[in-house]
Scaffold this motif. Structure first.
Motif, PDB file in Angstrom:
ATOM      1  N   LYS A 158      31.454  27.349  55.690  1.00  0.00           N
ATOM      2  CA  LYS A 158      32.510  27.189  54.672  1.00  0.00           C
ATOM      3  C   LYS A 158      33.773  27.945  55.113  1.00  0.00           C
ATOM      4  CE  LYS A 158      33.358  27.585  49.649  1.00  0.00           C
ATOM      5  NZ  LYS A 158      34.721  27.188  49.864  1.00  0.00           N
ATOM      6  N   ALA A 159      33.569  29.136  55.654  1.00  0.00           N
ATOM      7  CA  ALA A 159      34.699  29.953  56.107  1.00  0.00           C
ATOM      8  C   ALA A 159      35.461  29.248  57.234  1.00  0.00           C
ATOM      9  CB  ALA A 159      34.196  31.315  56.574  1.00  0.00           C
ATOM     10  N   LYS A 160      34.721  28.711  58.201  1.00  0.00           N
ATOM     11  CA  LYS A 160      35.370  28.030  59.331  1.00  0.00           C
ATOM     12  C   LYS A 160      36.123  26.783  58.878  1.00  0.00           C
ATOM     13  CE  LYS A 160      32.294  29.425  63.086  1.00  0.00           C
ATOM     14  NZ  LYS A 160      31.120  29.017  63.875  1.00  0.00           N
ATOM     15  N   ALA A 161      35.578  26.089  57.887  1.00  0.00           N
ATOM     16  CA  ALA A 161      36.247  24.881  57.382  1.00  0.00           C
ATOM     17  C   ALA A 161      37.592  25.238  56.747  1.00  0.00           C
ATOM     18  CB  ALA A 161      35.356  24.168  56.369  1.00  0.00           C
ATOM     19  N   GLY A 162      37.646  26.397  56.069  1.00  0.00           N
ATOM     20  CA  GLY A 162      38.915  26.894  55.535  1.00  0.00           C
ATOM     21  C   GLY A 162      39.544  26.035  54.450  1.00  0.00           C
ATOM     22  N   VAL A 163      38.701  25.400  53.619  1.00  0.00           N
ATOM     23  CA  VAL A 163      39.211  24.547  52.532  1.00  0.00           C
ATOM     24  C   VAL A 163      38.935  25.242  51.203  1.00  0.00           C
ATOM     25  CG1 VAL A 163      39.066  22.287  51.421  1.00  0.00           C
ATOM     26  CG2 VAL A 163      38.776  22.477  53.894  1.00  0.00           C
ATOM     27  N   TYR A 164      39.988  25.448  50.413  1.00  0.00           N
ATOM     28  CA  TYR A 164      39.870  26.264  49.204  1.00  0.00           C
ATOM     29  C   TYR A 164      40.671  25.701  48.038  1.00  0.00           C
ATOM     30  CZ  TYR A 164      38.318  29.698  52.657  1.00  0.00           C
ATOM     31  OH  TYR A 164      37.665  30.331  53.676  1.00  0.00           O
ATOM     32  N   GLN A 165      40.340  26.245  46.870  1.00  0.00           N
ATOM     33  CA  GLN A 165      41.196  26.109  45.682  1.00  0.00           C
ATOM     34  C   GLN A 165      41.917  27.451  45.586  1.00  0.00           C
ATOM     35  OE1 GLN A 165      41.142  23.503  43.579  1.00  0.00           O
ATOM     36  NE2 GLN A 165      39.207  22.463  43.898  1.00  0.00           N
ATOM     37  N   PRO A 166      43.157  27.571  46.048  1.00  0.00           N
ATOM     38  CA  PRO A 166      43.807  28.886  46.009  1.00  0.00           C
ATOM     39  C   PRO A 166      44.010  29.365  44.576  1.00  0.00           C
ATOM     40  CG  PRO A 166      44.994  27.346  47.410  1.00  0.00           C
ATOM     41  CD  PRO A 166      44.016  26.549  46.615  1.00  0.00           C
ATOM     42  N   PRO A 167      43.999  30.683  44.372  1.00  0.00           N
ATOM     43  CA  PRO A 167      44.126  31.224  43.011  1.00  0.00           C
ATOM     44  C   PRO A 167      45.540  31.075  42.470  1.00  0.00           C
ATOM     45  CG  PRO A 167      44.153  32.992  44.601  1.00  0.00           C
ATOM     46  CD  PRO A 167      43.887  31.736  45.374  1.00  0.00           C
ATOM     47  N   ALA A 168      45.626  31.136  41.165  1.00  0.00           N
ATOM     48  CA  ALA A 168      46.925  30.974  40.500  1.00  0.00           C
ATOM     49  C   ALA A 168      47.902  32.075  40.894  1.00  0.00           C
ATOM     50  CB  ALA A 168      46.719  30.973  38.990  1.00  0.00           C
ATOM     51  N   ASP A 169      47.379  33.270  41.236  1.00  0.00           N
ATOM     52  CA  ASP A 169      48.292  34.385  41.518  1.00  0.00           C
ATOM     53  C   ASP A 169      48.714  34.470  42.990  1.00  0.00           C
ATOM     54  OD1 ASP A 169      45.846  35.149  42.463  1.00  0.00           O
ATOM     55  OD2 ASP A 169      45.899  37.176  41.629  1.00  0.00           O
ATOM     56  N   MET A 170      48.353  33.459  43.792  1.00  0.00           N
ATOM     57  CA  MET A 170      48.826  33.479  45.182  1.00  0.00           C
ATOM     58  C   MET A 170      50.302  33.061  45.212  1.00  0.00           C
ATOM     59  SD  MET A 170      47.444  31.619  48.602  1.00  0.00           S
ATOM     60  CE  MET A 170      46.114  32.759  48.865  1.00  0.00           C
ATOM     61  N   PRO A 171      51.133  33.841  45.910  1.00  0.00           N
ATOM     62  CA  PRO A 171      52.565  33.493  45.950  1.00  0.00           C
ATOM     63  C   PRO A 171      52.790  32.068  46.469  1.00  0.00           C
ATOM     64  CG  PRO A 171      52.157  35.637  46.977  1.00  0.00           C
ATOM     65  CD  PRO A 171      50.827  35.046  46.679  1.00  0.00           C
ATOM     66  N   ASN A 172      53.700  31.358  45.834  1.00  0.00           N
ATOM     67  CA  ASN A 172      53.991  29.974  46.209  1.00  0.00           C
ATOM     68  C   ASN A 172      54.429  29.829  47.659  1.00  0.00           C
ATOM     69  OD1 ASN A 172      53.396  27.935  44.488  1.00  0.00           O
ATOM     70  ND2 ASN A 172      55.161  28.310  43.149  1.00  0.00           N
ATOM     71  N   GLU A 173      55.236  30.810  48.124  1.00  0.00           N
ATOM     72  CA  GLU A 173      55.715  30.696  49.513  1.00  0.00           C
ATOM     73  C   GLU A 173      54.564  30.823  50.509  1.00  0.00           C
ATOM     74  OE1 GLU A 173      56.885  34.988  48.251  1.00  0.00           O
ATOM     75  OE2 GLU A 173      56.693  32.988  47.342  1.00  0.00           O
ATOM     76  N   TRP A 174      53.518  31.568  50.138  1.00  0.00           N
ATOM     77  CA  TRP A 174      52.333  31.660  51.006  1.00  0.00           C
ATOM     78  C   TRP A 174      51.613  30.319  51.074  1.00  0.00           C
ATOM     79  CZ3 TRP A 174      49.187  36.832  50.511  1.00  0.00           C
ATOM     80  CH2 TRP A 174      50.021  37.895  50.894  1.00  0.00           C
TER      81      TRP A 174
END
Length: 276
Positions: A158-174
Protein backbone atom coordinates in the motif's frame (compact mmCIF):
# COMPACT_ATOMS: atom_id res chain seq x y z
CA UNK A 1 -27.28 -16.41 9.73
CA UNK A 2 -25.89 -15.48 13.10
CA UNK A 3 -23.68 -18.59 13.11
CA UNK A 4 -21.76 -17.20 10.14
CA UNK A 5 -20.12 -14.56 12.31
CA UNK A 6 -19.63 -16.68 15.42
CA UNK A 7 -16.03 -16.40 16.58
CA UNK A 8 -13.96 -19.56 16.66
CA UNK A 9 -12.75 -20.55 20.11
CA UNK A 10 -9.12 -20.84 21.11
CA UNK A 11 -8.00 -23.02 24.04
CA UNK A 12 -5.78 -21.51 26.73
CA UNK A 13 -2.94 -23.81 25.65
CA UNK A 14 -3.17 -22.73 21.99
CA UNK A 15 -3.52 -19.10 23.00
CA UNK A 16 -0.32 -19.37 25.08
CA UNK A 17 1.52 -21.02 22.16
CA UNK A 18 0.49 -18.19 19.84
CA UNK A 19 1.47 -15.56 22.42
CA UNK A 20 4.92 -17.13 22.84
CA UNK A 21 5.42 -17.50 19.08
CA UNK A 22 4.59 -13.83 18.40
CA UNK A 23 6.71 -12.68 21.35
CA UNK A 24 9.75 -14.72 20.32
CA UNK A 25 9.65 -13.92 16.60
CA UNK A 26 8.25 -10.39 16.47
CA UNK A 27 8.44 -8.97 20.00
CA UNK A 28 4.67 -8.42 19.92
CA UNK A 29 2.93 -8.84 23.27
CA UNK A 30 -0.51 -10.41 22.85
CA UNK A 31 -0.78 -11.82 26.37
CA UNK A 32 -3.87 -9.73 27.18
CA UNK A 33 -5.37 -9.85 23.69
CA UNK A 34 -7.29 -13.13 23.60
CA UNK A 35 -10.55 -11.43 22.64
CA UNK A 36 -8.79 -9.39 19.94
CA UNK A 37 -7.22 -12.53 18.45
CA UNK A 38 -10.50 -14.44 18.19
CA UNK A 39 -12.49 -11.47 16.90
CA UNK A 40 -9.95 -10.40 14.28
CA UNK A 41 -8.91 -13.81 12.97
CA UNK A 42 -12.06 -15.96 13.13
CA UNK A 43 -13.66 -14.82 9.88
CA UNK A 44 -10.43 -15.14 7.88
CA UNK A 45 -9.78 -18.64 9.24
CA UNK A 46 -13.32 -19.76 8.38
CA UNK A 47 -12.91 -18.38 4.86
CA UNK A 48 -9.78 -20.51 4.55
CA UNK A 49 -11.71 -23.58 5.65
CA UNK A 50 -10.50 -23.91 9.25
CA UNK A 51 -13.04 -24.96 11.87
CA UNK A 52 -10.97 -24.09 14.90
CA UNK A 53 -7.79 -22.31 15.90
CA UNK A 54 -5.94 -25.54 16.74
CA UNK A 55 -5.71 -26.79 13.14
CA UNK A 56 -4.68 -23.34 11.88
CA UNK A 57 -1.98 -22.95 14.54
CA UNK A 58 -0.61 -26.45 13.91
CA UNK A 59 -0.24 -25.48 10.26
CA UNK A 60 1.28 -22.09 11.12
CA UNK A 61 3.86 -23.46 13.57
CA UNK A 62 4.95 -26.42 11.44
CA UNK A 63 5.11 -24.73 8.02
CA UNK A 64 5.64 -21.06 8.99
CA UNK A 65 3.75 -20.37 5.76
CA UNK A 66 4.49 -16.71 4.80
CA UNK A 67 0.84 -16.10 3.85
CA UNK A 68 -0.37 -17.34 7.23
CA UNK A 69 2.22 -15.23 9.02
CA UNK A 70 1.19 -12.21 6.96
CA UNK A 71 -2.47 -12.80 7.86
CA UNK A 72 -1.69 -12.93 11.58
CA UNK A 73 0.54 -9.85 11.47
CA UNK A 74 -1.95 -7.82 9.46
CA UNK A 75 -4.89 -8.71 11.66
CA UNK A 76 -3.14 -8.30 15.00
CA UNK A 77 -1.09 -5.15 14.47
CA UNK A 78 -3.22 -2.16 13.56
CA UNK A 79 -1.98 -0.38 10.45
CA UNK A 80 -3.65 2.87 11.44
CA UNK A 81 -1.85 5.98 10.34
CA UNK A 82 -2.41 9.20 8.44
CA UNK A 83 -0.63 12.24 7.02
CA UNK A 84 0.59 14.87 9.49
CA UNK A 85 -0.10 12.58 12.48
CA UNK A 86 1.16 14.20 15.72
CA UNK A 87 1.84 17.36 13.74
CA UNK A 88 4.02 19.09 16.36
CA UNK A 89 6.65 16.41 15.60
CA UNK A 90 6.89 17.63 12.03
CA UNK A 91 7.03 21.25 13.19
CA UNK A 92 9.96 20.35 15.47
CA UNK A 93 11.57 18.41 12.62
CA UNK A 94 11.24 21.44 10.32
CA UNK A 95 12.23 24.19 12.75
CA UNK A 96 14.87 22.50 14.91
CA UNK A 97 16.17 19.27 13.40
CA UNK A 98 16.54 20.20 9.72
CA UNK A 99 18.49 23.47 10.20
CA UNK A 100 20.88 21.61 12.49
CA UNK A 101 21.34 18.67 10.08
CA UNK A 102 21.76 21.00 7.10
CA UNK A 103 24.58 22.67 9.02
CA UNK A 104 26.16 19.39 10.14
CA UNK A 105 26.02 17.81 6.66
CA UNK A 106 26.99 20.92 4.71
CA UNK A 107 29.94 19.09 3.16
CA UNK A 108 28.66 15.56 2.43
CA UNK A 109 25.04 16.63 1.81
CA UNK A 110 23.69 13.24 2.90
CA UNK A 111 20.95 12.87 5.52
CA UNK A 112 20.06 9.48 7.00
CA UNK A 113 16.43 9.35 8.17
CA UNK A 114 14.51 6.17 9.03
CA UNK A 115 10.75 5.73 9.34
CA UNK A 116 10.66 2.47 11.34
CA UNK A 117 7.25 0.81 11.30
CA UNK A 118 6.06 3.03 8.44
CA UNK A 119 2.76 1.14 7.98
CA UNK A 120 0.96 2.35 4.83
CA UNK A 121 3.53 5.06 4.07
CA UNK A 122 2.01 8.36 5.16
CA UNK A 123 4.84 9.12 7.61
CA UNK A 124 7.84 8.75 5.24
CA UNK A 125 6.00 10.63 2.49
CA UNK A 126 5.19 13.44 4.94
CA UNK A 127 8.85 13.60 5.97
CA UNK A 128 9.87 13.77 2.30
CA UNK A 129 7.51 16.68 1.70
CA UNK A 130 9.03 18.56 4.64
CA UNK A 131 12.51 17.84 3.29
CA UNK A 132 11.63 19.15 -0.18
CA UNK A 133 10.00 22.23 1.33
CA UNK A 134 13.02 22.93 3.50
CA UNK A 135 15.75 22.48 0.87
CA UNK A 136 13.71 23.98 -1.99
CA UNK A 137 15.86 24.72 -5.02
CA UNK A 138 18.86 23.09 -3.27
CA UNK A 139 17.03 19.74 -2.84
CA UNK A 140 18.61 18.11 -5.91
CA UNK A 141 22.09 18.68 -4.43
CA UNK A 142 21.21 16.71 -1.30
CA UNK A 143 20.59 13.01 -0.72
CA UNK A 144 17.58 13.18 1.57
CA UNK A 145 16.15 9.72 0.85
CA UNK A 146 14.09 8.33 3.71
CA UNK A 147 14.37 4.63 4.59
CA UNK A 148 10.88 3.29 5.36
CA UNK A 149 10.45 -0.19 6.84
CA UNK A 150 7.58 -2.29 8.09
CA UNK A 151 7.13 -5.95 8.97
CA UNK A 152 3.91 -6.24 6.97
CA UNK A 153 4.20 -6.84 3.24
CA UNK A 154 0.57 -5.78 2.83
CA UNK A 155 1.32 -2.40 4.43
CA UNK A 156 4.44 -2.10 2.29
CA UNK A 157 2.47 -2.76 -0.92
CA UNK A 158 0.00 0.00 0.00
CA UNK A 159 2.86 2.35 0.88
CA UNK A 160 4.65 1.74 -2.43
CA UNK A 161 1.44 2.30 -4.39
CA UNK A 162 1.17 5.74 -2.74
CA UNK A 163 -2.57 6.21 -3.36
CA UNK A 164 -4.44 8.05 -0.61
CA UNK A 165 -7.39 10.13 0.48
CA UNK A 166 -5.42 13.16 1.75
CA UNK A 167 -6.72 14.74 4.97
CA UNK A 168 -8.72 17.93 5.02
CA UNK A 169 -5.96 19.77 6.90
CA UNK A 170 -3.27 19.16 4.26
CA UNK A 171 -2.27 22.49 2.69
CA UNK A 172 -3.75 22.94 -0.79
CA UNK A 173 -0.41 23.91 -2.31
CA UNK A 174 1.05 20.59 -1.11
CA UNK A 175 -1.75 18.71 -2.81
CA UNK A 176 -1.00 20.51 -6.07
CA UNK A 177 2.76 20.24 -5.77
CA UNK A 178 3.27 16.77 -4.39
CA UNK A 179 0.24 14.71 -5.47
CA UNK A 180 -1.43 13.75 -8.72
CA UNK A 181 -5.22 13.87 -8.63
CA UNK A 182 -7.25 10.96 -9.98
CA UNK A 183 -7.97 12.06 -13.58
CA UNK A 184 -11.37 10.35 -13.45
CA UNK A 185 -12.44 12.91 -10.88
CA UNK A 186 -12.35 10.56 -7.88
CA UNK A 187 -11.25 11.59 -4.40
CA UNK A 188 -7.93 9.76 -4.45
CA UNK A 189 -4.50 11.28 -4.94
CA UNK A 190 -1.25 9.55 -5.87
CA UNK A 191 2.06 10.70 -4.41
CA UNK A 192 4.06 12.47 -7.12
CA UNK A 193 7.34 10.88 -8.32
CA UNK A 194 9.48 13.64 -6.76
CA UNK A 195 8.28 12.50 -3.31
CA UNK A 196 7.86 8.82 -4.11
CA UNK A 197 11.43 8.51 -5.37
CA UNK A 198 12.70 10.00 -2.12
CA UNK A 199 11.53 6.98 -0.09
CA UNK A 200 13.25 3.58 -0.04
CA UNK A 201 10.85 0.87 1.15
CA UNK A 202 12.14 -2.33 2.79
CA UNK A 203 10.39 -5.11 4.68
CA UNK A 204 12.13 -5.32 8.05
CA UNK A 205 11.48 -6.95 11.43
CA UNK A 206 12.53 -4.62 14.25
CA UNK A 207 13.55 -7.69 16.28
CA UNK A 208 16.39 -8.29 13.80
CA UNK A 209 19.89 -6.76 14.08
CA UNK A 210 20.05 -3.29 12.47
CA UNK A 211 22.68 -3.46 9.76
CA UNK A 212 21.96 -0.55 7.44
CA UNK A 213 24.86 1.14 5.68
CA UNK A 214 24.66 4.55 7.36
CA UNK A 215 24.21 5.63 10.94
CA UNK A 216 20.91 7.49 11.28
CA UNK A 217 20.58 11.19 12.07
CA UNK A 218 16.86 10.75 12.77
CA UNK A 219 14.64 7.75 13.55
CA UNK A 220 10.87 8.00 13.64
CA UNK A 221 9.39 4.97 15.43
CA UNK A 222 5.90 6.01 16.45
CA UNK A 223 3.04 3.78 17.61
CA UNK A 224 5.17 0.67 17.17
CA UNK A 225 6.51 0.01 20.67
CA UNK A 226 3.00 -0.01 22.14
CA UNK A 227 2.82 -3.62 20.91
CA UNK A 228 6.03 -4.64 22.72
CA UNK A 229 6.65 -5.63 26.32
CA UNK A 230 9.19 -3.65 28.34
CA UNK A 231 12.23 -5.89 27.77
CA UNK A 232 11.63 -6.01 24.00
CA UNK A 233 11.22 -2.24 24.00
CA UNK A 234 14.43 -1.71 25.99
CA UNK A 235 16.39 -3.96 23.62
CA UNK A 236 15.02 -2.10 20.57
CA UNK A 237 15.90 1.30 22.08
CA UNK A 238 19.44 -0.01 22.62
CA UNK A 239 19.65 -1.14 18.96
CA UNK A 240 18.36 2.27 17.84
CA UNK A 241 21.02 3.95 20.00
CA UNK A 242 23.76 1.87 18.38
CA UNK A 243 22.40 2.61 14.88
CA UNK A 244 22.38 6.40 15.34
CA UNK A 245 24.89 9.21 14.94
CA UNK A 246 25.98 11.10 18.09
CA UNK A 247 23.20 13.54 19.10
CA UNK A 248 20.76 11.79 16.72
CA UNK A 249 17.02 12.31 17.20
CA UNK A 250 14.48 9.61 18.06
CA UNK A 251 10.78 10.41 17.67
CA UNK A 252 8.26 8.14 19.40
CA UNK A 253 4.51 8.53 19.84
CA UNK A 254 2.99 10.72 22.53
CA UNK A 255 1.26 7.59 23.83
CA UNK A 256 4.63 5.86 24.38
CA UNK A 257 7.54 6.34 26.76
CA UNK A 258 11.19 5.34 26.80
CA UNK A 259 11.03 5.11 30.59
CA UNK A 260 14.22 5.74 32.55
CA UNK A 261 16.93 5.34 29.95
CA UNK A 262 20.56 6.42 30.25
CA UNK A 263 20.86 6.42 26.45
CA UNK A 264 18.60 9.34 25.47
CA UNK A 265 17.41 12.64 26.89
CA UNK A 266 14.03 14.17 26.12
CA UNK A 267 14.23 17.48 24.22
CA UNK A 268 10.52 17.94 23.36
CA UNK A 269 7.37 15.89 24.04
CA UNK A 270 8.06 12.37 22.68
CA UNK A 271 11.33 13.57 21.04
CA UNK A 272 14.65 12.27 22.36
CA UNK A 273 18.31 12.91 21.61
CA UNK A 274 21.00 10.31 21.78
CA UNK A 275 23.49 10.99 24.55
CA UNK A 276 27.06 10.82 23.24
Amino acid sequence: MDMMFHNLTITDADFQRLVQFMQKNYGIDLSKKKQLITSRLSQSLKTRGYRDFKSFLEHLFTTKDPQDLELVLNKLTTNYTYFLREKDHFTFFQNTVLPELAQRHQRDKVLAIWSAGCSSGEEPYTLSIYLKEYFGAQASQWDTRVLATDISQQAMAKAKAGVYQPPADMPNEWLHRYFVHDPKGGTQYTVAPVIRNNVIFRTFNLMDPIRFRLKFDVIFCRNVMIYFDQSTRDALVRRFYDAMTPNGYLFISHSESLGQTPLFRMVAPAVYRKKK
